[in-house]
Design an enzyme around this catalytic site. Structure first.
Site, PDB file in Angstrom:
ATOM      1  CG  ASP A   1       5.739   5.316  -1.937  1.00 30.24           C
ATOM      2  OD1 ASP A   1       6.421   6.000  -1.148  1.00 30.24           O
ATOM      3  OD2 ASP A   1       4.718   5.739  -2.515  1.00 30.24           O
TER       4      ASP A   1
ATOM      5  NE  ARG B   1      -4.882   0.884   0.184  1.00 29.91           N
ATOM      6  CZ  ARG B   1      -4.016   1.879   0.342  1.00 29.91           C
ATOM      7  NH1 ARG B   1      -2.964   1.969  -0.465  1.00 29.91           N
ATOM      8  NH2 ARG B   1      -4.185   2.764   1.302  1.00 29.91           N
TER       9      ARG B   1
END
Length: 438
Positions: free
Chosen positions: A235, A315
């Site tokens: 990712d 986050r």
């Protein structure tokens, strides 16, 4: 007269014997000194640094006193109120006072706190000096490169000969019992793949600039001297922790990666993320793979003394399933939320400083990622204890406050939030120079 002569002779004989015994004793001492000179330093030194004969019996009272002293000193260092170097940060106070830190690098491994406190990294192995910043071949890495170091099967404490920028062609797949220690050099892992800690244990990552990490993959990558295999697309995380345990991420500066800066998923646990500086990023830290992946119920993560700086969106962290201790961090601002989660995580927020932006719609620290008609989140154990909430910031607690749940989400004693500025003042990569305290 004869008796007197006999007495004189006896005295002379006894005197001679005394000199002989003394001479013999001196000879033994001389031999012992020679033996010490010929022995290795490891054989000659005990834990306190005193010279010791290999067959000598230790004084039980001295041993007891030493153990008691070590326990007391360790306990005091790890109390957040202990200001041995004037910071109160127990990790830094444990090792940064030492001007000879460069000779005592491995002392760092004894300074971890929180759920990742038992991560020893490469403490019990040799030093490996990275001399070559290249990464030309992910299957057959060149000796002297960082990739060649991290894949080895034995414990290693990895350091860097000079400043360098390392642009990785593929994920840097770490093996167990490794420390990457960037102190004393300006080391950037940037503009390519970054670090993967997958199905391994006992890893320490300290003192790196990690930024601009990119997705890579669909390639063969070596993970040990005896194994390499096909890697699908990654990712683009800064540090990806996947099914790993006993991991400590400390004093790094992270920014601008394609996905997360630090992600821990797939049953990873016993993790401490401390003293890092996060900037210029959207999805900063993911702890837990998905709502359906119940393996993350074992996850325990400490997030402590970090500075969540400018340009961050969300986050910090975003949690699922497990137990998370968020303690004494400094949150400069956030564009959406600071701490979020789903799938019933336990979040214990203590002694943090939350400074909201001037945007009236982003004052809330917390966010539950649930459907609008789902009220189960009200049963999740999320608490704020001693947090400093500034500029209209607010934390929405929930749950019944089950003591057993919070016990599993508690990993150290929190310091008052009024001291967060001092505790986090040196978050990120330190400027460490030889002969000077870091």
């Amino acid at each position: 007269m004869a008796v007197s002569l006999r007495i004189i002779a006896l005295c002379a004989f006894l005197t001679a014997m005394m000199f002989a015994v003394r001479s013999e004793s001196t000879g033994d001492e001389s031999t012992h000194v020679k033996s010490l000179r010929n022995s290795t330093m490891a054989d000659r030194l005990d834990e306190s640094g005193e010279l010791k004969h290999e067959h000598a019996e230790d004084d039980p009272e001295a041993i007891a006193a030493m153990v008691e002293s070590n326990i007391r000193n360790s306990t005091e260092r790890r109390k957040l109120g202990f200001l041995s170097c004037g910071t109160g940060n127990p990790i830094d106070d444990c090792w940064r006072c030492d001007r000879n830190w460069i000779r005592n690098r491995k002392r760092l491994a004894d300074c971890a706190i929180g759920f990742g406190r038992n991560a020893v990294g490469g403490r019990d192995g040799r030093y490996y000096v990275v001399t070559d910043p290249s990464d030309d071949d992910a299957v057959n890495p060149r000796p002297g490169t960082l990739r060649h170091a991290v894949i080895q099967d034995r414990p290693l404490w990895i350091v860097f000969k000079r400043d360098m920028v390392i642009t990785l062609k593929q994920e840097l797949i770490m093996n167990s019992f490794k420390t990457i220690d960037g102190r004393g050099a300006n080391v950037h892992i940037a503009n390519g793949a970054c670090i993967t800690i997958q199905y391994v244990t006992n890893v320490i990552v300290h003192g790196l600039h990690i930024h601009d990490c990119k997705p890579t993959g669909n390639a063969m990558v070596r993970s040990s001297p005896s194994h390499y295999g096909w890697r699908t697309m990654a990712d683009g995380d800064g540090i990806s922790i996947f099914g790993a345990s006993h991991v400590w991420i400390d004093h790094n500066s992270l920014s601008g990666c394609s996905d997360g800066l630090i992600d821990a998923i797939m049953g990873s646990t016993a993790i401490t993320i401390s003293n890092n500086y996060f900037t210029q990023h959207n999805e900063v830290m993911l702890l837990g793979h998905s709502d359906s992946n119940t393996r993350d119920k074992v996850m325990q993560v400490t997030v402590a003394y970090n500075h969540f700086g400018e340009g961050l969106t969300q986050r910090m962290p975003r949690c699922r399933h497990g137990y998370f201790h968020v303690v004494n961090n400094d949150y400069t601002s956030w564009e959406m939320y600071a701490i979020g989660g789903s799938a019933n995580p336990t979040i214990n927020s203590q002694g943090n400083r939350f400074l909201a932006s001037n945007n009236q719609f982003t004052k809330e620290v917390t966010k539950r990622i649930v459907n609008s008609d789902d009220n189960q989140w009200k049963e999740w154990n999320w608490r704020s204890e001693g947090d400093l909430l500034l500029n209209g910031a607010y934390f929405t607690p929930s749950g019944g406050g089950a003591s057993a749940s919070y016990a599993r989400a508690s990993s150290l004693a929190a310091k008052p939030s009024s001291l967060v500025s001092t505790l986090t003042s040196d978050a990120g990569v330190l400027n460490c120079r030889k002969g000077v305290q870091c």
